[in-house]
Design an enzyme around this catalytic site. Structure first.
Site, PDB file in Angstrom:
ATOM      1  N   GLU A  26       0.827  -1.212   0.000  1.00 41.56           N
ATOM      2  CA  GLU A  26       0.000   0.000   0.000  1.00 41.56           C
ATOM      3  C   GLU A  26       0.864   1.266   0.000  1.00 41.56           C
ATOM      4  OE1 GLU A  26      -4.110  -0.653   2.265  1.00 41.56           O
ATOM      5  OE2 GLU A  26      -2.380  -1.144   3.527  1.00 41.56           O
ATOM      6  N   TYR A  58     -14.804  26.920  -2.853  1.00 39.40           N
ATOM      7  CA  TYR A  58     -14.908  25.462  -2.914  1.00 39.40           C
ATOM      8  C   TYR A  58     -13.662  24.869  -3.563  1.00 39.40           C
ATOM      9  CZ  TYR A  58     -19.822  27.060  -3.088  1.00 39.40           C
ATOM     10  OH  TYR A  58     -20.994  27.710  -2.883  1.00 39.40           O
ATOM     11  N   GLU A  78      -7.867   7.244  10.026  1.00 34.38           N
ATOM     12  CA  GLU A  78      -8.114   8.022  11.239  1.00 34.38           C
ATOM     13  C   GLU A  78      -7.110   9.170  11.376  1.00 34.38           C
ATOM     14  OE1 GLU A  78      -9.807   3.898  12.005  1.00 34.38           O
ATOM     15  OE2 GLU A  78      -8.075   4.732  10.962  1.00 34.38           O
ATOM     16  N   LYS A 103     -12.412   4.517   1.527  1.00 30.41           N
ATOM     17  CA  LYS A 103     -11.521   3.754   0.653  1.00 30.41           C
ATOM     18  C   LYS A 103     -12.396   2.768  -0.115  1.00 30.41           C
ATOM     19  CE  LYS A 103      -7.366   2.103   1.949  1.00 30.41           C
ATOM     20  NZ  LYS A 103      -6.333   1.454   2.806  1.00 30.41           N
TER      21      LYS A 103
END
Length: 145
Positions: A26, A58, A78, A103
């Site tokens: 990853e 934005y 987190e 994810k």
């Protein structure tokens, strides 16, 4: 100063590619993230003036979040989401942010997995604490009567 409105600027489904995850494989790739952002801010000046200079951008929010995801390269959602929330609160004039990061490729049998947080600006927390203290004080006085 106690907030008298609850205006929200939102971004839904911001697509970001970022290094995220704990496994070695990853850390060697980027993965797609889907990010929803709700920023509680006072839009009254922009509503009155109809001038873009008085509005929260934005595009700037989206660009910042994308950049921060690239920079942070978190192992855990987190950690990433907490960092993003702190940075939004520090940079933009807002009382509260709610963010979700998903994810979509993490679990094959799930559409997406993720984390959602709500964070408050220090001034908003202080007002909430003051309100709670006032409520406690009034309750104590009523019990004494």
């Amino acid at each position: 100063m106690i907030a008298t409105s609850a205006d929200v600027i939102f971004v839904k489904g911001l697509k970001v590619q970022a290094v995220i995850g704990v496994y070695d494989w990853e850390r060697a790739i980027t993965q797609p993230l889907l990010i929803d952002i709700a920023i509680e801010t006072d839009i009254r000046q922009a509503a009155i003036s109809d001038e873009v200079a008085d509005a929260l951008s934005y595009k700037e929010v989206c660009d910042d979040v994308d950049d921060w995801c690239q920079e942070i390269q978190a192992k855990l959602l987190e950690h990433l989401i907490s960092q993003i929330a702190d940075k939004l609160l520090a940079k933009y004039p807002c009382q509260k942010v709610t963010i979700s990061v998903a994810k979509p490729t993490a679990i094959e049998s799930a559409e997406a997995v993720g984390v959602q947080v709500t964070r408050y600006a220090q001034s908003a927390v202080k007002e909430t604490d003051i309100d709670r203290d006032l409520d406690d004080s009034v309750a104590s006085q009523n019990q004494e009567d």
